[in-house]
Design a protein around this motif. Structure first.
Motif, PDB file in Angstrom:
ATOM      1  N   ILE A 179      25.952  24.630  85.083  1.00 47.38           N
ATOM      2  CA  ILE A 179      24.729  24.492  84.106  1.00 47.38           C
ATOM      3  C   ILE A 179      25.123  23.421  82.877  1.00 47.38           C
ATOM      4  O   ILE A 179      26.286  23.443  82.226  1.00 47.38           O
ATOM      5  CB  ILE A 179      24.485  26.061  83.675  1.00 47.38           C
ATOM      6  N   PRO A 180      24.012  22.753  82.715  1.00 45.22           N
ATOM      7  CA  PRO A 180      24.528  21.695  81.611  1.00 45.22           C
ATOM      8  C   PRO A 180      24.254  22.344  80.054  1.00 45.22           C
ATOM      9  O   PRO A 180      23.420  23.194  79.925  1.00 45.22           O
ATOM     10  CB  PRO A 180      23.260  20.589  81.620  1.00 45.22           C
ATOM     11  N   VAL A 205       4.105  21.775  76.023  1.00 50.32           N
ATOM     12  CA  VAL A 205       5.148  20.757  76.048  1.00 50.32           C
ATOM     13  C   VAL A 205       4.576  19.739  77.205  1.00 50.32           C
ATOM     14  O   VAL A 205       3.937  20.119  78.026  1.00 50.32           O
ATOM     15  CB  VAL A 205       6.598  21.409  76.252  1.00 50.32           C
ATOM     16  N   ASN A 206       5.200  18.440  77.111  1.00 48.56           N
ATOM     17  CA  ASN A 206       5.043  17.528  78.150  1.00 48.56           C
ATOM     18  C   ASN A 206       5.454  18.007  79.399  1.00 48.56           C
ATOM     19  O   ASN A 206       6.712  18.524  79.502  1.00 48.56           O
ATOM     20  CB  ASN A 206       5.595  16.194  77.845  1.00 48.56           C
ATOM     21  N   ARG A 207       4.771  17.882  80.428  1.00 47.31           N
ATOM     22  CA  ARG A 207       5.250  18.275  81.806  1.00 47.31           C
ATOM     23  C   ARG A 207       5.098  17.117  82.841  1.00 47.31           C
ATOM     24  O   ARG A 207       4.327  16.081  82.690  1.00 47.31           O
ATOM     25  CB  ARG A 207       4.840  19.559  82.363  1.00 47.31           C
ATOM     26  N   ILE A 208       6.002  16.965  83.777  1.00 48.69           N
ATOM     27  CA  ILE A 208       5.885  15.935  84.520  1.00 48.69           C
ATOM     28  C   ILE A 208       5.026  16.287  85.919  1.00 48.69           C
ATOM     29  O   ILE A 208       4.937  17.455  86.010  1.00 48.69           O
ATOM     30  CB  ILE A 208       7.459  15.641  85.218  1.00 48.69           C
ATOM     31  N   ASP A 262      21.291  31.410  89.729  1.00 47.18           N
ATOM     32  CA  ASP A 262      19.999  30.877  89.976  1.00 47.18           C
ATOM     33  C   ASP A 262      19.960  29.721  89.230  1.00 47.18           C
ATOM     34  O   ASP A 262      19.120  28.539  89.374  1.00 47.18           O
ATOM     35  CB  ASP A 262      19.025  31.870  89.771  1.00 47.18           C
ATOM     36  N   ALA A 263      20.380  29.854  87.955  1.00 43.04           N
ATOM     37  CA  ALA A 263      20.056  28.760  86.929  1.00 43.04           C
ATOM     38  C   ALA A 263      20.785  27.458  87.319  1.00 43.04           C
ATOM     39  O   ALA A 263      20.196  26.238  87.083  1.00 43.04           O
ATOM     40  CB  ALA A 263      20.690  29.255  85.434  1.00 43.04           C
ATOM     41  N   ALA A 264      22.133  27.504  87.953  1.00 39.32           N
ATOM     42  CA  ALA A 264      22.992  26.548  88.456  1.00 39.32           C
ATOM     43  C   ALA A 264      22.147  25.881  89.690  1.00 39.32           C
ATOM     44  O   ALA A 264      21.963  24.714  89.739  1.00 39.32           O
ATOM     45  CB  ALA A 264      24.268  27.046  88.984  1.00 39.32           C
ATOM     46  N   ALA A 298      18.675  21.433  91.683  1.00 39.50           N
ATOM     47  CA  ALA A 298      17.392  21.118  92.273  1.00 39.50           C
ATOM     48  C   ALA A 298      16.441  20.301  91.339  1.00 39.50           C
ATOM     49  O   ALA A 298      15.209  19.712  91.571  1.00 39.50           O
ATOM     50  CB  ALA A 298      16.548  22.315  92.868  1.00 39.50           C
ATOM     51  N   GLY A 299      17.025  19.987  90.052  1.00 35.50           N
ATOM     52  CA  GLY A 299      16.467  18.963  89.238  1.00 35.50           C
ATOM     53  C   GLY A 299      15.400  19.708  88.376  1.00 35.50           C
ATOM     54  O   GLY A 299      14.856  19.067  87.610  1.00 35.50           O
TER      55      GLY A 299
END
Ligand code: UTP
Length: 579
Positions: free
Chosen positions: A472-473, A288-291, A425-427, A432-433
């Motif tokens: 969490i979104p 996958v694309n990564r930043i 941890d997920a939240a 943290a983006g």
């Protein structure tokens, strides 16, 4: 040392003699006289024999590999010394277009020559689920455990073959997951699979190592410290079990390697398989694309003279390597904001012919490494015992100039969304983006893939607004579950769905190969659920669906903390109620 004092069994004596010769006398020092602690001694000897039998080359092979790797680690040898990173050979399938369809069609033709390998021996410590991860539902509208979803995909592959044959399903378990994995199959009638098509291979732990001399570490007298060897064990097990060679002889040409909690993987599988076939890749990383800088390994082609190696470079090694060679600014973004080095998600398509040869050559021991934490600057002592490890994606380290490695890049959420982190941890990761990789995001993306398929078929899809559930979104809808039985490729979705629309919080579940929808409109909050038995044709035309549907209900604080609430709901913070 008098071996007769330790055991009367000649096979055990032979192993002990070998171990003592390999510098392991400390394992047997200070043994009690015969008659004292005999049970503990017998168990210890058995554990030595078991590990000796499971590792190619036996315990002494393990010890000598450890010494060599520890010496290299002490020297501080840089594995990438002299290598210059280049973009890997890649096929970009991030968009649905003619190329995408072309590769899917090729891949679909290859289903009959493909086996699926699932690595599921991991502890899942970050998630902290009490059972096995494969038992967790990937979605809670229809409540489908990961294992059920994967099995449905294999059955759907079979149903699409000109001459149907069961897709071999190889699952690597460990002592932590084996019994529960088998129990899940048994409790669910093997999820409709034939028992013979499922091959469960259990990985063993390896002994921990106390020092640079490769002395095995004891937890106490008569007991080794054992640790996981990593998911690269799958290669060893496919070799030692003889299964890779057997499947090759049965005409299997490709192996698809998947992880325990990636519900998206079969979206990308047909096209990735098609790429492997057309490009002749021996090793194809689904990526996958990564930043730039993102904490995901980057896939790079490393070149040194005539040597070319395409492999996963950990993100914290990639940037310094780039700075030291071709890019003083390190890992920089392209016009789309992505790194030139796509992100590894550890989904692999491996060509069987080259794989079997490599397994024979290496006895399945694939690029082991060691990562000791030293207690002193001279690197003479460890803070705690270490062990050899192996990762399944490192196979190309053993490739020669004859083997071709490539990368197929997909839209991230189409191909990958794991459930790895507990809700807290997920939240924090989201705050943290970073990607939360939680139960909720995995489910959200599972519906998203369904919506992407509907949109590709030209249905009008109205998407709900993302909201936060416990930080969490989550995009609540529409919740679209196109079961594998319904479609395995975009072309199939396009053939079966014409026109129509679905509202933002509506639900659509289609299960069955011969369902067609034409101008079906599903209104807000409503649901259409169709399950067609094999051979049954269901054609729905010009229908407006309006009913009470399903509703997403957040757990109350009390429910969230109550052991009476199923754990698979607590790890996402909501339930979905059928009204
Ligand atoms: P993960 O990175 O998700 O690790 O493994 P994990 O061990 O399951 O979870 P944590 O780190 O404890 O939270 C990636 C894949 O490799 C498998 C896992 O089951 C998962 O599918 N795996 C990992 C194994 O099969 N064996 C191992 O020794 C380690």
């Amino acid at each position: 040392m008098d071996l007769n004092q330790l055991t009367g069994n000649p096979t055990e004596q032979a192993l002990l003699a070998e171990l003592i010769h390999a510098g392991q006398e400390h394992l047997f020092a200070g043994w009690d006289a015969p008659g004292i602690h005999d049970e503990a001694k017998a168990a210890f000897l058995q554990s030595l024999a078991r590990i000796n039998g499971s590792y190619p080359g036996g315990l002494t092979g393990y010890i000598s590999n450890a010494r060599k790797l520890l010496a290299e680690a002490k020297e501080g040898k840089n594995p990438f010394e002299g290598f210059v990173p280049h973009q890997p050979d890649k096929v970009d399938l991030t968009q649905f277009n003619a190329a995408y369809d072309h590769y899917e069609a090729l891949g679909k033709n290859q289903f009959s020559k493909t086996a699926v390998v699932l690595v599921a021996g991991g502890l899942g410590e970050r998630l902290g689920y009490s059972g096995i991860k494969l038992d967790i539902p990937v979605e809670v509208t229809g409540i489908t455990p990961y294992l059920a979803h994967y099995a449905a995909c294999l059955k759907a592959m079979e149903a699409r073959m000109a001459k149907p044959r069961p897709v071999p399903f190889i699952i690597m378990t460990s002592d932590d997951t084996n019994a529960k994995t088998i129990a899940a199959f048994e409790a669910n009638n093997w999820f409709g699979l034939k028992q013979e098509q499922v091959h469960i291979l259990k990985q063993e732990l390896v002994p921990a190592i106390a020092d640079n001399a490769g002395r095995l570490a004891l937890a106490e007298k008569y007991k080794l410290i054992l640790k996981p060897h990593g998911h690269g064990d799958i290669h060893m097990l496919l070799y030692t079990s003889g299964l890779a060679a057997r499947l090759a002889a049965q005409g299997i040409e490709h192996l698809l390697f998947i992880q325990d909690t990636n519900g998206q993987v079969f979206n990308a599988m047909p096209a990735a398989l098609g790429v492997s076939v057309e490009k002749g890749f021996d090793f194809n990383s689904i990526a996958v694309n990564r930043i730039p800088g993102e904490a995901v390994g980057g896939l790079a082609k490393l070149v040194k003279g005539e040597t070319e190696l395409t492999l996963n470079v950990e993100y914290n090694q990639l940037d310094p390597l780039l700075r030291a060679t071709v890019s003083p600014q390190g890992d920089v973004p392209n016009e789309q904001g992505f790194s030139m080095f796509p992100g590894n998600i550890n989904v692999l398509v491996i060509r069987m012919a080259s794989y079997v040869k490599i397994l024979e050559r290496t006895r399945g021991i694939i690029a082991e490494f060691v990562n000791p934490k030293y207690a002193d600057a001279a690197k003479t002592a460890f803070k705690s015992p270490t062990r050899l490890e192996t990762m399944m994606q490192d196979l190309p380290k053993l490739f020669g100039p004859g083997e071709k490695t490539g990368v197929t890049v997909f839209d991230r959420r189409w191909a990958f969304s794991a459930n790895k982190n507990n809700i807290k941890d997920a939240a924090a990761k989201h705050a943290a983006g970073g990607p939360p990789e939680s139960g909720a995001t995995a489910e959200s993306d599972f519906y998203l893939a369904g919506r992407m398929k509907l949109a590709a078929a030209g249905m009008n899809v109205e998407t709900a607004k993302e909201e936060l559930i416990l930080g969490i979104p989550f995009t609540p809808g529409p919740r679209v579950l196109l079961r594998p039985s319904f479609a395995m490729t975009l072309e199939e979705v396009r053939e079966k769905i014409k026109g129509g629309s679905i509202a933002a919080d509506a639900t659509l579940i289609l299960d069955g190969q011969e369902i067609t929808l034409e101008n079906v409109e599903i209104a807000a909050g409503s649901a259409l659920v169709i399950k067609a038995a094999d051979g049954a044709k269901v054609a729905v035309k010009n229908l407006k669906v309006e009913n009470d549907g399903f509703e997403l209900v957040k757990l109350s604080a009390e429910e969230q903390n109550s052991p009476a609430t199923p754990e698979y709901l607590r790890l996402r913070g909501y339930r979905i109620v059928n009204r």
